[in-house]
Structures are given as C-alpha cells and as structure tokens.
Design a protein around this motif. Structure first.
Motif, PDB file in Angstrom:
ATOM      1  N   VAL A 138       0.865  -1.184   0.000  1.00  0.00           N
ATOM      2  CA  VAL A 138       0.000   0.000   0.000  1.00  0.00           C
ATOM      3  C   VAL A 138       0.901   1.234   0.000  1.00  0.00           C
ATOM      4  CG1 VAL A 138      -1.587   1.390   1.410  1.00  0.00           C
ATOM      5  CG2 VAL A 138      -1.967  -1.075   1.172  1.00  0.00           C
ATOM      6  N   PHE A 139       0.560   2.231  -0.824  1.00  0.00           N
ATOM      7  CA  PHE A 139       1.268   3.508  -0.821  1.00  0.00           C
ATOM      8  C   PHE A 139       0.367   4.565  -0.182  1.00  0.00           C
ATOM      9  CE2 PHE A 139       2.842   1.259  -4.617  1.00  0.00           C
ATOM     10  CZ  PHE A 139       4.205   1.268  -4.369  1.00  0.00           C
ATOM     11  N   ILE A 197      -8.283  -0.993  -6.925  1.00  0.00           N
ATOM     12  CA  ILE A 197      -8.375   0.459  -6.969  1.00  0.00           C
ATOM     13  C   ILE A 197      -9.665   0.888  -6.292  1.00  0.00           C
ATOM     14  CG2 ILE A 197      -6.997   0.642  -9.067  1.00  0.00           C
ATOM     15  CD1 ILE A 197      -9.495   0.873 -10.701  1.00  0.00           C
ATOM     16  N   ASN A 198      -9.668   2.117  -5.779  1.00  0.00           N
ATOM     17  CA  ASN A 198     -10.848   2.630  -5.093  1.00  0.00           C
ATOM     18  C   ASN A 198     -11.161   4.014  -5.644  1.00  0.00           C
ATOM     19  OD1 ASN A 198     -12.850   3.411  -3.307  1.00  0.00           O
ATOM     20  ND2 ASN A 198     -11.843   2.494  -1.536  1.00  0.00           N
ATOM     21  N   PRO A 199     -12.248   4.158  -6.404  1.00  0.00           N
ATOM     22  CA  PRO A 199     -12.555   5.437  -7.045  1.00  0.00           C
ATOM     23  C   PRO A 199     -13.046   6.527  -6.087  1.00  0.00           C
ATOM     24  CG  PRO A 199     -13.673   3.589  -8.122  1.00  0.00           C
ATOM     25  CD  PRO A 199     -13.183   3.108  -6.801  1.00  0.00           C
ATOM     26  N   CYS A 211      -0.877   6.539  -7.025  1.00  0.00           N
ATOM     27  CA  CYS A 211      -0.724   5.126  -6.649  1.00  0.00           C
ATOM     28  C   CYS A 211      -1.366   4.850  -5.299  1.00  0.00           C
ATOM     29  CB  CYS A 211       0.759   4.748  -6.612  1.00  0.00           C
ATOM     30  SG  CYS A 211       1.752   5.748  -5.486  1.00  0.00           S
ATOM     31  N   TRP A 212      -1.794   5.882  -4.590  1.00  0.00           N
ATOM     32  CA  TRP A 212      -2.416   5.745  -3.274  1.00  0.00           C
ATOM     33  C   TRP A 212      -3.879   5.308  -3.397  1.00  0.00           C
ATOM     34  CZ3 TRP A 212      -6.278   9.332  -3.507  1.00  0.00           C
ATOM     35  CH2 TRP A 212      -6.070  10.437  -4.340  1.00  0.00           C
ATOM     36  N   ASN A 213      -4.477   4.950  -2.261  1.00  0.00           N
ATOM     37  CA  ASN A 213      -5.849   4.409  -2.211  1.00  0.00           C
ATOM     38  C   ASN A 213      -6.013   3.193  -3.106  1.00  0.00           C
ATOM     39  OD1 ASN A 213      -8.406   4.199  -1.174  1.00  0.00           O
ATOM     40  ND2 ASN A 213      -9.305   5.807  -2.426  1.00  0.00           N
TER      41      ASN A 213
END
Length: 345
Positions: free
Chosen positions: A98-99, A127-129, A166-168
């Motif tokens: 995780v970043f 991925i989380n929109p 790249c986060w979430n």
C-alpha cells in the motif's frame, strides 16, 4: 514468537505500507498515527524521509521508537517521489503493498477493507474510485465490489474517472516483482500515474472497491496538486508521452481515454502558466497549448459520452484562455473554502 506466528498465518498476511515524506511536519504525525491505529495489526510501516529540512524526519524517528512495526529510512540525496517509493519497494517484505502520501491519512479500517477486497476478487491490484477529502466527509451510500478487465481499468484511469495516484490502492507484492514494476526516476511529476497504468495493463484483472477509507488532503498549500508550477504541466505531458509509447492495450476505448487526458493536460499546462503569471516567459509553450486545445477539442468531445462534458470541451476549445481563467478561479475558491472549513486543524 507471537509476531513471527502472525506473519506466517495465511489469514493475517503482512501488509507493507510505504509512506513518502518530504517537509510535511504539520501533517505527517496524523498520517503515521492513522496507520498505527489500523484495526488490522500485521503491518510493516516503511517511512522514507527524502531529505526533509523541517522536523518531519525527527517525527518519524519518534514513532519508530514507540512502535517496532515502524521502519525509517533517511535519504542522503533527494530523489523525489519516484526514488522514495522505489526505496520502500526494495525494503518491503509484506505479501501486499500500500502507498500512502505523507500528508494524507487513513480511516481505521482502510487495510482490513482493501485487503478483504483484493482477497475476495483474487485480483493483482485493487483500486478505489472514492475518497474522503478535507472538503468531503460523507460516506458513499452503498458499498459495492466489482471486477474490471485491464482494458476497462486502464481507460478509467486514463480519462481519468478515478484517482490517478498510486495511493488508495493495494497491490500483491509478487505481482509487482514479477513484472519489475518501479517508479520512473526521470519524471518530475505523474510518476504514480505512470506506475498505475503500467500495473493495470499487466494485471490478471482489477478489483474495484467502493467505500471511502482514504482521506485525501486538499489544504496542503505546498502540495504539487495545490501549488502552481509550470513544470507540473510539462512534466505530466512528458509522462503521458511515455505512457503512450509503452502502451500494451491499444483498443479505441483506451486510446480515446489517453487522448482526452493529453488534451486535458495541455489545458492544465495553460492554467499553470496563468496561475504563475508567467505568460511572458512561456509565450511559445502557451501558444502551443492554445493551438492543441483548439485543434483537438472536437475529436475529444466527439469521443466523450457525457453531454455535459461534450459541451464543456467544445466551449473550452472555442475560448481556451477564458476557460482557463474561469477554472483557475474555481480552483482558488475551492482552496479558500477548504482552508476555512479546516481552520481549526
């Protein structure tokens, strides 16, 4: 012994959380504490301090003294985000990666939720929109989990309809290592965007989460997303050249998304020039951006399904400079509102 047993338990795999840190002493404590306070405990918290000149590094060391899961590396040479994240990847031993940006923070169930989604979908990455922000603390009404093809995920990130950092997101570390995925060190900006596009195109499929568990900060005036800099625009265009050159999936759906994003970045570069009041020093670049936005507004709008966006693209193509000024005004009003709402923080 108990910690070793936890690491070997397939029901509680280790998750490595990589945090990039540079001159964010005002925010980094909240970020690290939110990771320590996760309801999922088998974590490896890797903090990479990229030659901060404030007290960010000292704050990191203080957390490491209190929690043995926290590992701190102090760079002796500034490498920007790409080098920082590559350092973290080289050190990570967890099954999942995780970043986190050092000025953001996590909801207490971020790891447990995202880990649950990647294991349920058996995807190489999730991925989380949707995100919380310092401007929006409302949870989405319905949590849903989807599986997207590499083509769909790549296109959705290129448009972009989801967060381009790249986060979430969460990744299988063996997937990252299998494809030797690393951040490009020649990029001034958009290194995360380049990384996630390369990852999505190589994934078996992509899990998609739909519940807010990541807090994205909008009121850091020193952040690249809030501090005007023409190099952000030109750097993003350079990153997009690399994305286009190295594309694996080249369907019309994906390429339309790419060309729309390139068009938006020319417009964004115009906005950066105006916001920095540097038109006189960037005459040639400004004219190039105006020409590109005008010339390509019709094909970009034609490929767009949303009627509202079509109209917006057409108007921008007709009045690019006026549109840039208008969007900049909205941008500054949003920052002012966000700072006012969070003035007690």
């Amino acid at each position: 012994m108990a910690e070793q047993a936890l690491n070997q338990n397939s029901d509680t795999p280790k998750v490595s959380i990589l945090v990039a840190i540079y001159n964010i002493e005002k925010f980094v404590g909240k970020c690290i504490q939110s990771i320590i306070d996760q309801d999922y405990k088998n974590l490896e918290i890797i903090l990479v301090n990229d030659c901060s000149t404030d007290f960010s590094g000292k704050i990191c060391d203080e957390f490491a003294e209190k929690d043995r899961r926290v590992l701190v590396t102090h760079h002796v040479t500034n490498t920007r985000q790409s080098g920082v994240r590559n350092t973290g990847l080289a050190q990570a031993t967890g099954e999942y990666i995780v970043f986190v940006d050092g000025d953001d923070w996590l909801a207490p169930d971020f790891v447990s939720y995202m880990l649950g989604v990647i294991r349920e979908t058996k995807a190489d990455m999730v991925i989380n929109p949707v995100n919380f922000t310092t401007r929006d603390h409302k949870q989405v009404p319905k949590n849903k989990i989807e599986i997207w093809s590499p083509e769909k995920a790549t296109a959705e990130m290129l448009f972009p309809h989801i967060s381009i950092g790249c986060w979430n997101k969460i990744y299988r570390r063996d997937f990252i290592e299998k494809h030797n995925l690393r951040f490009k060190t020649d990029l001034f900006t958009a290194e995360g965007y380049r990384f996630i596009n390369e990852a999505a195109q190589r994934a078996n499929h992509i899990g998609v989460a739909h519940r807010k568990v990541y807090y994205y900060r909008l009121n850091n005036t020193d952040s690249a997303t809030t501090k005007p800099d023409v190099r952000q625009g030109t750097g993003a265009l350079y990153a997009l050249e690399g994305i286009e050159r190295d594309m694996i999936i080249k369907t019309p759906y994906v390429m339309n998304a790419l060309y729309q994003h390139i068009w938006k970045n020319y417009f964004w570069t115009m906005r950066q020039i105006i916001m920095t009041n540097s038109q006189s020093g960037n005459k040639e670049l400004m004219q190039k951006c105006i020409r590109y936005v005008r010339k390509n507004s019709v094909p970009v709008a034609s490929a767009e399904k949303s009627v509202v966006k079509k109209i917006r693209f057409y108007i921008t193509g007709i009045f690019p400079t006026l549109a840039a000024h208008f969007v900049n005004c909205r941008f500054y009003l949003g920052i002012a509102l966000d700072n006012w709402k969070n003035r007690g923080e």
